[in-house]
Write an enzyme that holds these catalytic residues in place. Structure first.
Site, PDB file in Angstrom:
ATOM      1  N   CYS A   2       0.678  -1.199   0.040  1.00 29.27           N
ATOM      2  CA  CYS A   2      -0.041  -0.006  -0.076  1.00 29.27           C
ATOM      3  C   CYS A   2       0.849   1.251  -0.094  1.00 29.27           C
ATOM      4  CB  CYS A   2      -0.934  -0.207   1.281  1.00 29.27           C
ATOM      5  SG  CYS A   2      -1.925  -1.452   1.301  1.00 29.27           S
ATOM      6  N   ARG A  27       1.374   1.449  -6.051  1.00 28.80           N
ATOM      7  CA  ARG A  27       1.454   0.449  -4.609  1.00 28.80           C
ATOM      8  C   ARG A  27       0.309  -0.239  -4.477  1.00 28.80           C
ATOM      9  NH1 ARG A  27       6.635   1.978  -2.006  1.00 28.80           N
ATOM     10  NH2 ARG A  27       5.886   0.740  -0.384  1.00 28.80           N
ATOM     11  N   TRP A  74      -3.804  -1.930  -1.413  1.00 31.62           N
ATOM     12  CA  TRP A  74      -3.626  -3.175  -2.256  1.00 31.62           C
ATOM     13  C   TRP A  74      -4.155  -4.100  -1.236  1.00 31.62           C
ATOM     14  CZ3 TRP A  74      -1.103  -7.867  -1.549  1.00 31.62           C
ATOM     15  CH2 TRP A  74      -1.023  -8.692  -2.769  1.00 31.62           C
ATOM     16  N   ASN A 100       0.721   0.287   6.133  1.00 26.74           N
ATOM     17  CA  ASN A 100       1.187  -0.720   5.059  1.00 26.74           C
ATOM     18  C   ASN A 100       2.052  -1.972   5.632  1.00 26.74           C
ATOM     19  OD1 ASN A 100       2.170  -1.692   2.578  1.00 26.74           O
ATOM     20  ND2 ASN A 100       4.063  -0.172   2.564  1.00 26.74           N
ATOM     21  N   GLY A 101       1.669  -3.072   5.253  1.00 24.99           N
ATOM     22  CA  GLY A 101       2.311  -4.291   6.100  1.00 24.99           C
ATOM     23  C   GLY A 101       1.305  -5.342   6.298  1.00 24.99           C
ATOM     24  N   GLU A 468       9.866 -14.350 -19.322  1.00 25.40           N
ATOM     25  CA  GLU A 468       9.519 -12.922 -18.851  1.00 25.40           C
ATOM     26  C   GLU A 468       8.432 -12.418 -19.906  1.00 25.40           C
ATOM     27  OE1 GLU A 468       9.702  -8.862 -17.466  1.00 25.40           O
ATOM     28  OE2 GLU A 468       9.842 -10.863 -16.649  1.00 25.40           O
ATOM     29  N   LYS A 472       4.916 -10.761 -18.537  1.00 29.82           N
ATOM     30  CA  LYS A 472       4.193  -9.619 -19.019  1.00 29.82           C
ATOM     31  C   LYS A 472       2.935  -9.774 -19.585  1.00 29.82           C
ATOM     32  CE  LYS A 472       7.080  -7.127 -17.558  1.00 29.82           C
ATOM     33  NZ  LYS A 472       7.138  -7.978 -16.608  1.00 29.82           N
ATOM     34  N   GLU A 475       0.504 -10.576 -17.161  1.00 26.06           N
ATOM     35  CA  GLU A 475       0.319  -9.392 -15.885  1.00 26.06           C
ATOM     36  C   GLU A 475      -0.714  -8.354 -16.385  1.00 26.06           C
ATOM     37  OE1 GLU A 475       4.487  -8.613 -13.638  1.00 26.06           O
ATOM     38  OE2 GLU A 475       4.455  -8.097 -15.487  1.00 26.06           O
ATOM     39  N   HIS A 491       7.055 -32.376 -24.131  1.00 31.04           N
ATOM     40  CA  HIS A 491       7.141 -33.189 -23.162  1.00 31.04           C
ATOM     41  C   HIS A 491       5.635 -32.930 -22.408  1.00 31.04           C
ATOM     42  CE1 HIS A 491      10.728 -35.243 -23.610  1.00 31.04           C
ATOM     43  NE2 HIS A 491      11.174 -34.144 -23.688  1.00 31.04           N
ATOM     44  N   LYS A 586       3.102  -2.529  -7.524  1.00 36.64           N
ATOM     45  CA  LYS A 586       4.473  -2.463  -8.020  1.00 36.64           C
ATOM     46  C   LYS A 586       5.661  -2.976  -6.770  1.00 36.64           C
ATOM     47  CE  LYS A 586       7.619  -0.799 -10.807  1.00 36.64           C
ATOM     48  NZ  LYS A 586       7.647  -1.232 -12.179  1.00 36.64           N
TER      49      LYS A 586
END
Length: 591
Positions: A2, A27, A74, A100-101, A468, A472, A475, A491, A586
């Site tokens: 947050c 955030r 968040w 935040n936490g 990656e 992307k 996400e 496989h 983020k």
């Protein structure tokens, strides 16, 4: 994950807090709110949604008062509801807290407080804090003393800001294992998760350390240690390079940051030769070298491991940030840990690094944010020099990480200067990769955006780029995407290929080209739509993403860019906001 902001001064606080929250909205953007004190009364305004939407509904900027705190959330504990939005208050609605936490023992605390008659209105862990403070203030303690006692009962991580109508000129700030910065200017003081939340005219900052408390009052600030003793803390210059967070005409930060990458080659390569040589010697001497990272940073670390093995002839291990602390028994003073985190705040990485450091390992951090928690824990720090990255999906910082690992690998053979020259010489190649493909990928995305599954395949050093690229896409577009070694396709995953299934093949003209092409042919035989990222055109491609020919170790620096652009354009074609994908944030400051 947050964002929190506080302000005390002579100006109206709400517009300043709102603008601060805008700069840390990356955030978290599930909900937001502001608490103010005016004429001895506490006023709280909050709702779900993004800040601009809440402003239209609640007129946050119009709240009155010269002292206040704000939060953008968040969600971790409790769903996305107005009741769960911060700030949270006590029973009497005189104390407000933003946090935040995560509070690990909140269930026990909540039960205990409920038995004492406290009434809760949310599902969050945070709400226990104002009630704890309320109970302590009932003992005739000051707001600072009550906050200190309250946080001593908390297990977990926190950065909190507290205001109280009974002490209407104060903000109490406290932290443990979560970043919190105090900003200082003439007759005004600020608090925030990130210096980005401060106005441009704020030039000085102080980082709170674990267990410390700051009292912001009438434009001044005092600091106290965990024992309640007043302490002096040195002010640091706030880097003005971290104030450049405007979109500069672009609709989204993500596109702006992708297009900045030719310049990143220059800035990320501006490194200290002595530092890199020293770290290279540590790596060579170490009995074992372990990378620890999460998400995009882990894929960059995979490339870094390959470069260090290929050039420096040193084999390294890679551990996911969330798993590393389970393996710390194998770490000792002869271990070098390379901790990679864009924010320097990633909770999983920090937990593993703490434990590794406790048993004597040498810590090297690779971070973009100066003065981060991870940097403070490290013996040596490499900065990416990428400037602020606001888009939740990492782009330019991934490139910066690849550059740093390239320089480190060549420092191991005493070729740092040549490596810097090589990186800087890649600028036109990166520019051309963007120029050749940006508009074409926009058109391609309109044809692909309704596809439900994408597969990305590659071999060797390119496998990390496939992974990656897939990350992307999922996400920001919410489409299932999977990156894998090309040889693994047959496989099991080949059973999922249907006519028209997009298979993105990273197949530059390097030592992996022929084998990767063979795997692409196998997929095409099952009906796959083959999209190739290559410097060689081939008749088996259904669509060719052209890249320039470069040295084989440099291909990751050019192949990733069109994959970022493809993900971006698909998300936009679907009408999505690539800067603020759902359920993500983020800086991942929770485990």
């Amino acid at each position: 994950m947050c964002g929190i902001v506080g302000f005390s001064g002579k100006q109206q606080a709400a517009p300043i807090i709102f603008e601060g929250l805008k700069h840390v909205e990356y955030r978290g953007y599930d909900s937001a709110g502001i608490a103010m004190i005016n004429d001895g009364q506490l006023h709280v305004n909050k709702d779900i949604g993004k800040l601009n939407d809440i402003e239209r509904k609640c007129q946050l900027r119009s709240m009155i008062g010269t002292i206040g705190i704000g939060h953008t959330r968040w969600a971790t504990h409790g769903g996305v509801t107005k009741e769960n939005a911060h700030p949270h208050t006590d029973c009497n609605k005189t104390i407000a807290v933003v946090h935040n936490g995560t509070i690990d023992n909140f269930q026990e605390l909540r039960k205990e407080l409920s038995e004492r008659g406290h009434i809760f209105s949310s599902e969050t862990d945070t709400e226990v804090i104002p009630h704890l403070i309320e109970g302590e203030m009932a003992k005739d303690l000051s707001l600072r003393e009550a906050t200190a006692n309250a946080i001593s009962k908390i297990e977990g991580s926190f950065a909190i800001l507290t205001i109280c109508a009974k002490e209407p000129d104060k903000i109490i700030a406290a932290r443990k294992d979560t970043p919190l910065i105090i900003g200082i200017s003439d007759s005004e003081v600020f608090a925030g998760s990130d210096g980005l939340s401060f106005p441009n005219y704020v030039k000085q900052q102080v980082r709170l350390d674990d267990g410390e408390i700051a009292v912001l009052q009438s434009g001044n600030v005092e600091f106290y240690n965990a024992s309640g003793k007043k302490i002096h803390k040195e002010r640091q210059k706030l880097d003005t390079a971290w104030s450049g967070t405007e979109k500069q005409g672009y609709k989204y930060y993500m596109l702006k940051e992708i297009l900045e990458q030719p310049e990143i080659l220059e800035s990320a390569a501006q490194q200290n030769k002595e530092l890199f040589t020293s770290i290279a010697m540590d790596v060579l001497r170490a009995e074992q070298v372990v990378f620890t990272a999460s998400g995009t940073s882990r894929y960059a670390s995979l490339v870094g491991r390959y470069m260090i093995s290929k050039v420096g002839k040193k084999l390294c291990e890679i551990m996911m940030g969330s798993e590393f602390h389970y393996f710390v028994d194998s770490v000792d003073k002869n271990t070098v840990v390379i901790a990679v985190s864009q924010s320097g705040e990633t909770a999983d990485v920090i937990e593993g690094v703490k434990r590794a450091r406790a048993v004597g390992a040498r810590i090297v951090s690779v971070v973009n944010r100066p003065l981060s928690l991870l940097a403070d824990m490290s013996q040596r720090v490499i900065l990416l020099n990428c400037g602020p990255e606001v888009g939740v999906a990492a782009t330019k910082t991934f490139l910066g990480q690849l550059i740093v690992f390239y320089l480190l690998a060549f420092s191991m053979i005493n070729s740092f200067d040549k490596a810097v020259e090589t990186i800087k010489g890649l600028r036109n190649d990166v520019f051309n990769t963007i120029y050749w493909n940006n508009e074409k990928l926009r058109v391609l995305s309109e044809n692909l955006c309704r596809r439900k599954d994408f597969y990305y395949i590659a071999r060797g050093i390119n496998f990390a780029i496939a992974s990656e690229g897939a990350l992307k896409l999922k996400e920001i577009s919410y489409i299932h995407a999977e990156g894998m070694p090309a040889g693994e396709l047959k496989h099991g995953t080949l059973a999922l290929i249907e006519p028209g299934t997009p298979v993105i093949v990273i197949c530059p003209n390097d030592y992996t080209y022929k084998e990767t092409l063979s795997n692409a042919i196998e997929a095409k035989a099952r009906g796959a739509y083959i999209i190739a990222v290559s410097d060689i055109e081939n008749e088996i491609y259904d669509y060719w993403i052209k890249i320039p020919a470069v040295d084989e170790l440099l291909y990751p620096l050019v192949t990733i860019i069109p994959l970022q652009l493809l993900a971006y354009h698909i998300a936009v074609s679907l009408g999505l906001d690539p800067d603020m994908p759902r359920n993500l944030a983020k800086s991942v400051t929770v485990k």
